[in-house]
Design an enzyme around this catalytic site. Structure first.
Site, short mmCIF file in Angstrom:
data_model
loop_
_atom_site.label_atom_id
_atom_site.label_comp_id
_atom_site.label_asym_id
_atom_site.label_seq_id
_atom_site.Cartn_x
_atom_site.Cartn_y
_atom_site.Cartn_z
N ASN A 170 23.93 77.07 7.32
CA ASN A 170 24.55 76.54 6.08
C ASN A 170 23.53 76.13 5.02
OD1 ASN A 170 26.79 75.91 8.34
ND2 ASN A 170 27.77 76.26 6.37
N LYS A 179 26.55 76.35 15.12
CA LYS A 179 25.82 75.79 13.99
C LYS A 179 24.40 75.39 14.40
CE LYS A 179 29.15 75.94 10.99
NZ LYS A 179 29.09 76.79 9.78
N ASP A 222 34.21 86.00 0.38
CA ASP A 222 35.37 85.16 0.68
C ASP A 222 36.29 85.15 -0.54
OD1 ASP A 222 35.82 81.91 2.25
OD2 ASP A 222 37.24 83.22 1.23
N ASP A 261 24.49 79.69 12.41
CA ASP A 261 24.80 79.42 11.01
C ASP A 261 24.10 78.14 10.58
OD1 ASP A 261 27.98 79.26 9.15
OD2 ASP A 261 25.90 78.99 8.50
O1 LIG Z 1 30.06 77.93 7.30
C1 LIG Z 1 31.20 78.01 7.71
N1 LIG Z 1 31.70 79.09 8.28
O2 LIG Z 1 30.88 80.20 8.38
C2 LIG Z 1 32.18 76.85 7.63
O3 LIG Z 1 33.18 77.24 6.71
C3 LIG Z 1 31.57 75.58 7.16
O4 LIG Z 1 30.70 75.13 8.14
C4 LIG Z 1 32.73 74.60 6.96
O5 LIG Z 1 33.36 74.92 5.77
C5 LIG Z 1 32.24 73.17 6.85
O6 LIG Z 1 31.34 73.10 5.79
MG LIG Z 2 29.05 79.84 7.34
#
Ligand SMILES: O=C(NO)[C@H](O)[C@H](O)[C@H](O)CO
Ligand SMILES: [Mg+2]
Length: 370
Positions: free
Chosen positions: A205, A174, A278, A203
């Protein structure tokens, strides 16, 4: 096989070390609001969405399943998955209040349960029903060692353990913390510890602005990053198109997209390189397959996000030609009858009949304790 009853289920499974963070979320449990669909043949199909275990919205999802979609399904042929998907998706009263969001999460859980029933009626695993041999090499990359709240020491030791003891050859870390400099230091430490052969994905997010994404994306390139996932706002097609033209590192996204048309727009804009649909955010397996075909037609790899913790996606990825890599997060492993298995960095094909999301009796016993 006629549908006789829809039984709501909400599971809240603890995450690793009691709590994980990414740039945008901080959770202690993974939520699985879903449904058990009962039939007149005695078969029961299970399907779930994936959330951050927020009970009020989990309740909205399961209520949408039973009270809004349920009446459309009672008495129907459970095997008519595509016909039932369209009947539910096009139900005008439900369509009016939400073509994505909660109604889409609810429809996705039902669709997964219907595919589970189809597999159980034929007594085969979903990968077999979809035409795979079960011998496909589906590599796993591990996300569970890269959380933003891990110290740099834990980050490095977790990733080293995954590579040296468990055989992973790819890990995801992350980024998107408060300090871009600290993000870079953490990636540098992992790259230094793992050597050049192991693939490192990152990642964010959705955290960065376009200038930050361009700056940090280009700085991360020195560590040979396989992709930058969700660098910016989830719906910003133009922004991702500009970013793609301003850096060499590939862009991965899709876990936050609800509709096939959203994926189409990113693909047509050249704003995504690794497509991450997903089933628990799309309306299930039926819609996932459409997105995978769209990506494949544009020569883009499909590496799904695992809102199901890989339970169903392992089957889909073995069967679809656009897939040879899948995320691994173990949070539902102790809650499923047939937990996804990874051995030496590759998924092991489940031999159990079904789509993969049948909870254990112990998991079902927790329902009223949330
Ligand atoms: O981005 C993600 N995977 O690629 C993860 O699923 C998220 O970090 C988790 O759900 C926590 O928010
Ligand atoms: Mg992700």
């Amino acid at each position: 096989m006629r549908i006789t009853k829809l039984e709501p289920i909400i599971l809240h499974a603890p995450v690793t070390r009691g709590g994980i963070k990414d740039s945008t979320h901080s959770i202690t449990h993974w939520g699985a609001p879903g449904v058990a669909i009962h039939t007149d043949t005695g078969h029961v199909g299970y399907g779930f969405s994936g959330t951050h275990a927020h009970l009020p919205t989990d309740k909205l999802i399961v209520e949408c399943i039973t009270d809004s979609f349920g009446p459309l399904l009672i008495g129907e042929d459970a095997l008519a998955t595509r016909a039932l998907w369209h009947k539910m998706y096009k139900s005008s009263e439900i369509y009016w209040v939400g073509r994505s969001g909660i109604t889409h999460l609810a429809l996705g859980a039902i669709d997964i349960a219907l595919w589970d029933l189809k597999c159980k009626a034929l007594d085969m695993p979903l990968w077999h029903l979809l035409g795979a041999s079960g011998k496909e090499k589906l590599e796993a990359y591990n996300t569970d060692g890269g959380w933003l709240n891990w110290s740099k020491q834990d980050l490095v030791s977790d990733c080293k353990r995954m590579v040296e003891e468990q055989g992973y050859r790819a890990v995801k870390i992350k980024v998107g913390g408060d300090s871009g400099t600290e993000d870079l230091r953490r990636i540098e430490a992992v790259r230094h510890a793992l050597g050049d052969e192991v693939r490192i994905m990152t990642d964010a997010n959705g955290r960065w602005s376009l200038p930050d994404a361009i700056r940090l994306g280009n700085q991360l390139a020195q560590f040979d990053i396989s992709w930058i996932e969700e660098p910016m706002g989830f719906d910003d097609v133009k922004g991702h198109q500009r970013l793609a033209n301003a850096m060499s590192t590939p862009i991965a996204l899709g876990e936050q997209l609800y509709l096939t048309q959203q994926f189409r727009d990113f693909v047509q804009a050249g704003a995504v390189d690794y497509v991450q649909p997903d089933i628990v955010r799309l309306a299930g397996i039926t819609e996932w397959w459409t997105v995978a075909e769209l990506a494949h037609a544009n020569n883009l790899p499909v590496v799904p996000h695992v809102g199901d913790m890989g339970q169903v996606h392992q089957h889909l990825c073995m069967a679809h030609p656009a897939c040879n890599l899948l995320e691994y997060i173990p949070w539902l492993s102790n809650w499923m009858k047939h937990p996804a298995q990874v051995k030496d960095g590759y998924y092991v094909a489940s031999q159990a009949a079904g789509a993969g999301m049948e909870p254990t009796a112990e998991a079902l016993a927790t329902i009223n304790k949330i």
